[in-house]
Motif scaffolding. Structure first.
Motif, PDB file in Angstrom:
ATOM      1  N   VAL A 125       0.845  -1.207   0.000  1.00 30.23           N
ATOM      2  CA  VAL A 125       0.000   0.000   0.000  1.00 30.23           C
ATOM      3  C   VAL A 125       0.879   1.254   0.000  1.00 30.23           C
ATOM      4  CG1 VAL A 125      -1.856  -1.218   1.214  1.00 30.23           C
ATOM      5  CG2 VAL A 125      -0.212   0.155   2.534  1.00 30.23           C
ATOM      6  N   PRO A 126       0.334   2.373  -0.487  1.00 30.71           N
ATOM      7  CA  PRO A 126       1.131   3.610  -0.536  1.00 30.71           C
ATOM      8  C   PRO A 126       1.469   4.180   0.839  1.00 30.71           C
ATOM      9  CG  PRO A 126      -0.748   3.746  -2.032  1.00 30.71           C
ATOM     10  CD  PRO A 126      -0.947   2.528  -1.185  1.00 30.71           C
ATOM     11  N   ASP A 127       0.601   3.968   1.835  1.00 31.71           N
ATOM     12  CA  ASP A 127       0.801   4.580   3.146  1.00 31.71           C
ATOM     13  C   ASP A 127       0.287   3.617   4.223  1.00 31.71           C
ATOM     14  OD1 ASP A 127       0.553   6.103   5.531  1.00 31.71           O
ATOM     15  OD2 ASP A 127       0.332   7.957   4.405  1.00 31.71           O
ATOM     16  N   ILE A 128       1.216   2.951   4.910  1.00 27.42           N
ATOM     17  CA  ILE A 128       0.863   1.933   5.915  1.00 27.42           C
ATOM     18  C   ILE A 128      -0.022   2.516   7.013  1.00 27.42           C
ATOM     19  CG2 ILE A 128       1.823   0.480   7.753  1.00 27.42           C
ATOM     20  CD1 ILE A 128       4.295   0.094   5.942  1.00 27.42           C
ATOM     21  N   LYS A 129       0.355   3.684   7.540  1.00 32.14           N
ATOM     22  CA  LYS A 129      -0.401   4.278   8.647  1.00 32.14           C
ATOM     23  C   LYS A 129      -1.821   4.636   8.234  1.00 32.14           C
ATOM     24  CE  LYS A 129       3.535   5.992  11.298  1.00 32.14           C
ATOM     25  NZ  LYS A 129       4.262   7.161  11.820  1.00 32.14           N
ATOM     26  N   GLN A 130      -1.964   5.146   7.025  1.00 31.88           N
ATOM     27  CA  GLN A 130      -3.301   5.509   6.528  1.00 31.88           C
ATOM     28  C   GLN A 130      -4.205   4.277   6.459  1.00 31.88           C
ATOM     29  OE1 GLN A 130      -4.908   8.217   5.851  1.00 31.88           O
ATOM     30  NE2 GLN A 130      -6.586   7.540   4.540  1.00 31.88           N
ATOM     31  N   VAL A 131      -3.653   3.176   5.959  1.00 35.07           N
ATOM     32  CA  VAL A 131      -4.442   1.941   5.840  1.00 35.07           C
ATOM     33  C   VAL A 131      -4.792   1.395   7.230  1.00 35.07           C
ATOM     34  CG1 VAL A 131      -4.388  -0.463   5.056  1.00 35.07           C
ATOM     35  CG2 VAL A 131      -3.600   1.366   3.544  1.00 35.07           C
ATOM     36  N   LEU A 132      -3.845   1.395   8.151  1.00 30.03           N
ATOM     37  CA  LEU A 132      -4.136   0.917   9.515  1.00 30.03           C
ATOM     38  C   LEU A 132      -5.157   1.812  10.212  1.00 30.03           C
ATOM     39  CD1 LEU A 132      -0.601  -0.219  10.755  1.00 30.03           C
ATOM     40  CD2 LEU A 132      -2.555  -1.678  10.191  1.00 30.03           C
ATOM     41  N   ASN A 133      -5.076   3.112   9.974  1.00 30.15           N
ATOM     42  CA  ASN A 133      -6.085   4.024  10.531  1.00 30.15           C
ATOM     43  C   ASN A 133      -7.475   3.718   9.984  1.00 30.15           C
ATOM     44  OD1 ASN A 133      -4.925   5.832  12.454  1.00 30.15           O
ATOM     45  ND2 ASN A 133      -3.775   6.808  10.813  1.00 30.15           N
TER      46      ASN A 133
END
Length: 242
Positions: free
Chosen positions: A133-141
């Motif tokens: 994914v492009p942004d791990i934190k965004q997906v986990l959020n």
């Protein structure tokens, strides 16, 4: 927040998975030294899904984990989301073959912006997808947002071995052997070169555990699997207090 520089990555990864969908299951065997089914079994045991519980499987690919969740839940509704229509077509055929069409809904969508209401699922899972994914934190959020209070966010992913000499052998395999195996199996040398590259950039088990905590997930636990070539991370969304 998605940075402009992530867009080419997103498009490239999408093209990779569109092109390899038919060979994805064979490649999972190769990537995991044929251990991915055992890892998923271990994960399901730790999750302890109960009959009637619901789940969202993010980056569901060809739906092996989606189907395992449906089997464990027996009656609860399971959603599978992936950005690759070709992967979803392979998954849909499996779902129909195993008679889970009424229980499982597959949709094409973006893990960075999940098309679900807050507090919708008992479990939200991602298997072998977070490193793409492009942004791990965004997906986990997003995963945390759509899981119910008290529900669990679960990630099963390739990781970085820490035990020598296995670590050195593993990276040698990834850098040198895998692209050639991929060429033989899928005639997609350039696309499979993405896999070792993505692994090098992905956080290790302890780092990812810290990211889970930074997301606000509680009781975060992680497990190294097969000498650390994969890792399981589980975090719980804080219950809302009345």
């Amino acid at each position: 927040m998605q940075h402009g520089g992530n867009k080419p990555k997103e498009q490239y990864v999408h093209s990779v998975f569109q092109s390899i969908a038919g060979k994805y299951d064979v490649m999972n065997d190769t990537l995991s030294f044929r251990r991915h089914k055992a890892w998923r079994k271990f994960t399901m045991k730790k999750m302890n899904v109960q009959p009637g519980q619901t789940a969202l499987d993010v980056c569901c690919g060809t739906c092996d984990w989606t189907l395992a969740l449906a089997e464990a839940s027996e009656t609860g509704h399971i959603e599978g989301l992936d950005f690759s229509s070709n992967m979803l077509e392979v998954g849909q055929r499996k779902v129909e073959k195993l008679g889970r069409k009424q229980q499982i809904t597959l949709i094409q969508g973006n893990a960075m912006s999940l098309p679900y209401e807050d507090n919708s699922f008992d479990y939200v899972t991602i298997g072998f997808g977070l490193r793409n994914v492009p942004d791990i934190k965004q997906v986990l959020n997003e995963m945390k947002r759509v899981v119910k209070p008290g529900g669990k966010v679960v990630c099963l992913e390739l990781s970085k071995p820490t035990w020598q000499p296995f670590k050195g052998l593993y990276y040698f395999y990834f850098r040198n052997m895998l692209p050639f195996i991929a060429k033989l199996l899928a005639k997609r040398y350039e696309q499979y070169k993405w896999l070792p590259d993505s692994l090098m950039m992905f956080p290790g088990r302890a780092e990812l555990e810290q990211i889970f905590k930074e997301t606000g997930l509680q009781n975060v636990t992680s497990f190294a699997l097969t000498g650390g070539i994969a890792a399981l991370h589980i975090g719980t969304k804080e219950s809302q207090h009345v």
